[in-house]
Design a protein around this motif. Structure first.
Motif, short mmCIF file in Angstrom:
data_model
loop_
_atom_site.label_atom_id
_atom_site.label_comp_id
_atom_site.label_asym_id
_atom_site.label_seq_id
_atom_site.Cartn_x
_atom_site.Cartn_y
_atom_site.Cartn_z
N ALA A 86 0.92 -1.28 0.05
CA ALA A 86 0.08 -0.09 -0.03
C ALA A 86 0.92 1.52 0.02
CB ALA A 86 -0.90 0.04 1.14
N LEU A 87 1.85 1.32 0.76
CA LEU A 87 2.78 2.41 0.73
C LEU A 87 3.22 3.07 -0.60
CD1 LEU A 87 4.09 4.59 2.56
CD2 LEU A 87 5.73 3.13 3.13
N PRO A 88 4.08 1.76 -1.40
CA PRO A 88 4.66 2.25 -2.71
C PRO A 88 3.31 2.87 -3.57
CG PRO A 88 5.66 0.08 -1.77
CD PRO A 88 4.49 0.37 -0.92
N THR A 89 2.09 2.07 -3.35
CA THR A 89 1.00 2.60 -4.50
C THR A 89 0.64 4.08 -4.06
OG1 THR A 89 0.47 0.46 -4.46
CG2 THR A 89 -1.11 2.22 -5.28
N ALA A 90 0.71 4.41 -2.83
CA ALA A 90 0.14 5.59 -2.14
C ALA A 90 1.50 6.68 -2.77
CB ALA A 90 -0.23 5.49 -0.76
N VAL A 91 2.47 6.12 -2.49
CA VAL A 91 3.65 7.34 -2.78
C VAL A 91 3.64 7.64 -4.19
CG1 VAL A 91 6.13 7.95 -2.63
CG2 VAL A 91 4.94 6.83 -0.64
N ALA A 92 3.29 6.52 -4.98
CA ALA A 92 3.65 6.63 -6.51
C ALA A 92 2.48 7.34 -7.15
CB ALA A 92 3.44 5.29 -7.18
N LEU A 93 1.18 7.22 -6.38
CA LEU A 93 -0.06 8.13 -6.93
C LEU A 93 0.14 9.36 -6.55
CD1 LEU A 93 -2.79 7.72 -8.14
CD2 LEU A 93 -3.69 7.47 -5.80
N GLY A 94 0.86 9.71 -5.29
CA GLY A 94 0.91 11.11 -4.93
C GLY A 94 2.07 11.95 -5.92
N ALA A 95 3.23 10.98 -6.45
CA ALA A 95 4.00 11.58 -7.16
C ALA A 95 3.31 11.88 -8.70
CB ALA A 95 5.17 10.49 -7.47
N VAL A 96 2.52 10.94 -9.15
CA VAL A 96 1.57 11.07 -10.48
C VAL A 96 0.65 12.48 -10.28
CG1 VAL A 96 -0.14 10.39 -11.72
CG2 VAL A 96 1.51 8.92 -11.11
N ILE A 97 0.12 12.63 -9.03
CA ILE A 97 -0.85 13.80 -9.00
C ILE A 97 0.05 15.15 -8.54
CG2 ILE A 97 -2.34 14.93 -7.34
CD1 ILE A 97 -3.34 12.01 -6.78
N LEU A 98 1.07 15.05 -8.19
CA LEU A 98 2.22 16.44 -7.95
C LEU A 98 2.64 16.69 -9.33
CD1 LEU A 98 3.29 18.13 -5.93
CD2 LEU A 98 5.31 16.63 -5.73
N LEU A 99 3.16 15.80 -9.97
CA LEU A 99 3.89 16.06 -11.40
C LEU A 99 2.82 16.57 -12.28
CD1 LEU A 99 6.45 16.42 -12.79
CD2 LEU A 99 6.35 14.18 -13.56
N GLN A 100 1.54 15.89 -12.23
CA GLN A 100 0.55 16.51 -13.18
C GLN A 100 0.05 17.71 -12.73
OE1 GLN A 100 -2.75 17.13 -13.55
NE2 GLN A 100 -2.62 16.96 -15.62
N ARG A 101 -0.01 18.08 -11.69
CA ARG A 101 -0.29 19.72 -11.08
C ARG A 101 0.63 20.52 -11.42
NH1 ARG A 101 -5.81 19.97 -9.87
NH2 ARG A 101 -6.45 18.23 -8.87
N LEU A 102 2.07 20.11 -11.26
CA LEU A 102 3.08 21.03 -11.67
C LEU A 102 3.27 21.29 -13.00
CD1 LEU A 102 5.43 19.99 -8.89
CD2 LEU A 102 3.97 21.90 -8.83
N ARG A 103 3.26 20.27 -13.79
CA ARG A 103 3.60 20.04 -14.91
C ARG A 103 2.58 20.05 -16.30
NH1 ARG A 103 8.13 16.68 -17.66
NH2 ARG A 103 8.02 18.19 -19.50
N GLY A 104 1.36 19.62 -15.80
CA GLY A 104 0.40 19.00 -16.76
C GLY A 104 0.91 17.88 -17.65
N GLY A 105 -0.14 17.54 -18.71
CA GLY A 105 0.40 16.36 -19.39
C GLY A 105 0.19 15.22 -18.49
#
Length: 114
Positions: A74-93
């Motif tokens: 669960a922890l790797p999934t949560a951290v990876a999902l957080g990274a996806v959301i963060l980068l999508q908000r910062l850079r888009g795409g």
């Protein structure tokens, strides 16, 4: 090469061919169609990115259905999902966030199990 090796090779080649056809055929078809159908292909292809992120999320959450998994998955999934959301908000795409999320998930699983 053993029978298992040939089976694996043919499976990989079939998956590669299937992936190519699923990605190339709609674009090829859209180039030869009217503007209305071409617009449909563009709308359809814009959903590929979110669908890929959803597929990666499902693939990473699927092992949690077994009681032996626990927080180590669960922890790797949560951290990876957080990274996806963060980068999508910062850079888009969608390509860069998807690649980053996949990399973060893989590195965390490697680190956790090494």
């Amino acid at each position: 090469m053993s029978e298992a090796g040939w089976t694996l090779l043919l499976t990989v080649l079939a998956c590669g061919l299937g992936t190519f056809v699923l990605r190339a055929l709609p674009f090829w078809w859209g180039l030869r169609q009217s503007a209305e159908r071409s617009h449909f292909i563009r709308r359809w292809s814009s959903a590929i990115g979110p669908a890929a992120i959803a597929a990666l999320l499902v693939a990473s959450l699927f092992p949690l259905l077994w009681p032996t998994s626990g927080p180590t998955r669960a922890l790797p999934t949560a951290v990876a999902l957080g990274a996806v959301i963060l980068l999508q908000r910062l850079r888009g795409g969608l390509a860069a966030p998807t690649l980053l999320g996949t990399a973060v998930y893989a590195v965390m699983l490697w680190w956790w199990h090494s």
